[in-house]
Enzyme design. Structure first.
Site, PDB file in Angstrom:
ATOM      1  N   GLY A   1       0.803  -1.220   0.000  1.00 40.91           N
ATOM      2  CA  GLY A   1       0.000   0.000   0.000  1.00 40.91           C
ATOM      3  C   GLY A   1       0.830   1.260   0.000  1.00 40.91           C
ATOM      4  O   GLY A   1       1.983   1.270  -0.435  1.00 40.91           O
TER       5      GLY A   1
ATOM      6  N   LEU B   1      -4.106  -5.644  -5.311  1.00 42.90           N
ATOM      7  CA  LEU B   1      -3.029  -4.656  -5.183  1.00 42.90           C
ATOM      8  C   LEU B   1      -1.780  -5.245  -4.507  1.00 42.90           C
ATOM      9  O   LEU B   1      -1.867  -5.790  -3.412  1.00 42.90           O
ATOM     10  CB  LEU B   1      -3.541  -3.469  -4.353  1.00 42.90           C
ATOM     11  CG  LEU B   1      -2.567  -2.320  -4.155  1.00 42.90           C
ATOM     12  CD1 LEU B   1      -2.253  -1.648  -5.470  1.00 42.90           C
ATOM     13  CD2 LEU B   1      -3.133  -1.325  -3.154  1.00 42.90           C
ATOM     14  N   ASP B   2      -0.647  -5.099  -5.152  1.00 46.12           N
ATOM     15  CA  ASP B   2       0.648  -5.520  -4.592  1.00 46.12           C
ATOM     16  C   ASP B   2       0.719  -7.011  -4.294  1.00 46.12           C
ATOM     17  O   ASP B   2       1.547  -7.453  -3.492  1.00 46.12           O
ATOM     18  CB  ASP B   2       1.000  -4.718  -3.329  1.00 46.12           C
ATOM     19  CG  ASP B   2       1.097  -3.224  -3.611  1.00 46.12           C
ATOM     20  OD1 ASP B   2       1.353  -2.856  -4.766  1.00 46.12           O
ATOM     21  OD2 ASP B   2       0.898  -2.429  -2.681  1.00 46.12           O
ATOM     22  N   GLU B   3      -0.181  -7.788  -4.919  1.00 47.43           N
ATOM     23  CA  GLU B   3      -0.182  -9.232  -4.660  1.00 47.43           C
ATOM     24  C   GLU B   3       0.178 -10.036  -5.904  1.00 47.43           C
ATOM     25  O   GLU B   3       0.159 -11.257  -5.881  1.00 47.43           O
ATOM     26  CB  GLU B   3      -1.566  -9.668  -4.154  1.00 47.43           C
ATOM     27  CG  GLU B   3      -1.908  -9.205  -2.756  1.00 47.43           C
ATOM     28  CD  GLU B   3      -1.133  -9.970  -1.686  1.00 47.43           C
ATOM     29  OE1 GLU B   3      -0.438 -10.938  -2.009  1.00 47.43           O
ATOM     30  OE2 GLU B   3      -1.239  -9.567  -0.512  1.00 47.43           O
TER      31      GLU B   3
END
Lengths: 295, 295, 295, 295
Positions: free
Chosen positions: D212, D238-240
């Site tokens: 994040g 997100l960001d995964e």
């Protein structure tokens, strides 16, 4: 008296090489006052590191000083400075081995590294006892001439008994540091509080990624390209204590979770040993949730 | 006045954040005297690093000080201390851009890194001129708004002319540092002497391995598993000047000499930029053939 | 039969997981012929790495193969391929411990690392004997249950006797690899030749910098910012044999030559252990003066 | 046709150096069949890497092949093999620049690194367009001769318009890869799905730690000793998305959150550039949530 003061174990006789730490609210004049007291005591500052924390407004200093004096003589000069700045401070002889209790389970790589380096003179600790919840490492401790006790932890009762043995050993041997060298049990909040700032754990991942159990399995599943190890102070919040040291090593897609375990062990040993060594040299100071490391 | 004094370029007006370096023979009382002078000048020490060299018996200190004062006021307090300890010292405003002349040939990766970081505010230098022995990098300098001149070096005469232009530019722009950013000509011994302690070169190998020409070809032939870069002061002894910073990167058997060149360029840029940044912040001090780096 | 063939020690019984290496002049069709022979033998290739050397025109391949077969069955399929391409080849069971003779002097960090990892299952070697020119490490070997002999080397005669003992031990125990784990004597050219490609040394510097004696003292004097270790094959040219693995660690101006020694020992152990582990897994192949490492 | 097939952009004319990837369920005989087809096509395998995933049971191979052939000729030989093993495959000319759309916001370090290396020949991409949600980097793109457009993103409507421009640019320029070079907006799930496997982002932390916003502020607060960067495929989570490359750099207690930002930028640029370069060379294959990287 804060946690730093508890670290101090000055030998009674005179020495020539001293290490001093002092922590207080930051304001002008501290270095001058401190260096003045040391000059008055006939000392020469050979090493000095300081830091002013913007986060907490605290001032931290670590000095090494050559002075042919008794600890009482040094303390007499330093006490007024500490009082004036409302400072916590410690003074110790450079190189004095730190009394260190080591807790282990089955994996021996961290214990082996600690004991090998202690023997070869690279790590200034004294280990009066190794406590395990398994017997596996009795032989390793024995080879290095260190007493070993095992007490199984299989129930709340045996866990409480194990922790009582820890507390007793700390008192009996005047222990200054407790090292969890891949000890696979969680310490009770009470014990964490009681030994606050004096227990170092090695977590087998690069925190804050992969907290909790089986970090290597998590790392494999997530497909990370670096794995790591984190040495940190133990607090009641699992894996959330102040970080002392971290290292990583590159891995690739071909590494199974099991191979990550083997690869990571190197980083675990070296990271823990380095954190313990710095602590033994009074290079680790606490600034809230963060650590100041005067390397 | 020694080489350190030449670094000082104090602005005339008052400032509030100062960086101070002082070097002298080691003996007790220096820190106390210095911190006393700073207290008297109304200063507060926010950062301090010191080192006593066992090799040369010299004492080195770098301090950052907050003080609402003019440089004349500070100097008036510090001068007696410097005299008493027969010290070389400098005082400067924290963050003042260092006047830096950059010499280049054809390869642009180091120049690009220096100028990009200068613009983005990460590198505190001011570049009044880039001098090349080829024209290739005129566009790059131009994009960053930096004057560029090329003078071919193809004979003893043109080499002498190039070096005269260097000397003239140093005087004209009050240059404090000359950076050889992959400038592929060897400086004459006279120029090395004249600018001693003020010229930084990037050598494209991990010194002392692979001195001289074509280090990547040498590295490939020898089958090394890591290649590196070395930023060092330039002296008349080729590739033998005091080392400021070194980095390495892993390579394997599959890398051709040409691929080593490409891989090594990253290390060259980052190593040179780091060395220049430290120098600009007065973090690099000379101790005989060695450097003290107060990071 | 070339040096690779000498490495092969196939167990007599059937196995299921095989490692195969093959080296020959590079030309089209090798992979196809080899994979065809393996398909015919009922094998499945689970891992494969290859390299074509531009320097020597040689082709190198290492494969891991699952096949329920005896070595004789596999060899019957592979032999015609090897003949057709005039190749040197080896076949072995994956994970078979390599018979390894270790030579030591006084420093125990490398021996400790090798034996600890062998016991914990991370290093696939079998150590029938440790030979020292001092008695210091007898206890360490004993703790790990490894026979230890010391023979002083103080004269040409005792040196010759020591080397005769090496040769005898190699024959007696069918030794496949000799490891110089900080053995501080230079092997005679005759012994180097006799054991060519089968002796690995750890040099306590980042070669080719700082060859010869006291590399840490040289490193301190030169003021390097990284120190390292190099594992290499031993040849009659001192410290010039093919490099297998290298690592470095950052140091600063404050480190004395003695502290460099302590810092460097970590890199020495990990570098040597890694080189030995790769060799035991047939991941190290020779390409003239360079090594191919199939990691 | 799976995602890999979409990558293929074979030139029409003949070439001599080809890169081939193939992915299918793992079973015996794939390498033999593939190498047979290549031999039949007159090809010589110069580089080959393979991997069998225990997690998914998939087999992955990347080969470089020298063959004087048209792509049609090669495809005619390879098609039956791909059909037999129900494989996804691609074939491309080694070194063909990948058509790459770059999205940016205000920070230029990643764009600078990508464009500098493209120009110097180290990164095999072609950039038909840079799209920004700010105008700040127009000059940088212009210097490198790359078209630049800015479209503000300040509302759901302008965000949708920006994404429509992305989609249009992808179609117009036949874009094979979209790079988020510190583009500070979150892509809509629809766009992520549409471009699945073709969008690479640089996250300014060592994932999975500090997902994040403001990872450097989080890192400072947590007191980590290493900070890093992660290049990953973009997915709706997100960001995964699957991680391609990660790097870290050491920091200490003295670094403010702002200094962490500056320090981390180096790792961001190098990590992103490396990931893009590997992708352009067909070295990045997807295995569920993980990536296979054939370096």
């Amino acid at each position: 008296m804060g946690p730093l003061a508890r670290l101090t174990r000055v030998t009674d006789g005179p020495a020539t090489h001293w290490v001093l730490t002092l922590v207080c609210a930051d304001r002008p004049g501290i270095v001058h006052a401190l260096s003045g007291a040391l000059v008055d005591a006939g000392g020469n500052i050979t090493e000095s590191q300081q830091f002013s924390s913007e986060d907490t407004g605290r001032f931290f200093i670590r000095m090494q000083v050559e002075a042919a004096a008794t600890p009482q003589q040094l303390a007499a000069h330093l006490h007024p400075v500490a009082q004036r700045f409302d400072a916590e401070w410690t003074i110790d002889v450079v190189g004095r081995p730190l009394k260190t209790l080591v807790l282990v389970s089955k994996a021996g790589h961290c214990l082996n590294d600690l004991l090998f380096r202690r023997r070869s003179g690279q790590l200034s600790i004294e280990v009066p006892l190794v406590l395990g919840n398994h017997r596996d490492l009795a032989g390793l401790a024995g080879f290095y001439g260190v007493p070993f006790e095992a007490h199984a932890v299989t129930s709340p009762q045996t866990k409480a008994a194990f922790e009582q043995r820890v507390v007793a050993a700390v008192e009996e041997h005047d222990v200054e540091l407790v090292v969890l060298a891949r000890y696979m049990q969680i310490l009770s909040p009470e014990l964490c509080e009681r030994l606050a700032g004096r227990v170092i754990n090695i977590h087998h991942s690069f925190l804050p990624g992969f907290k909790g159990a089986n970090p290597y399995r998590q790392a494999h599943a997530r497909g990370v390209k670096l794995i790591g190890a984190t040495a940190h102070f133990v607090t009641p919040d699992l894996d959330e204590g102040p970080i002392i040291e971290q290292n990583v090593v590159r891995v690739d897609h071909a590494a199974s979770a099991g191979e990550l375990v083997a690869t990571g062990q190197d980083e675990e040993s070296r990271t823990l040993t380095r954190a313990v060594g710095w602590y033994a040299q009074h290079r680790v100071l606490l600034d809230g949730r963060r650590t100041i490391i005067f390397r």
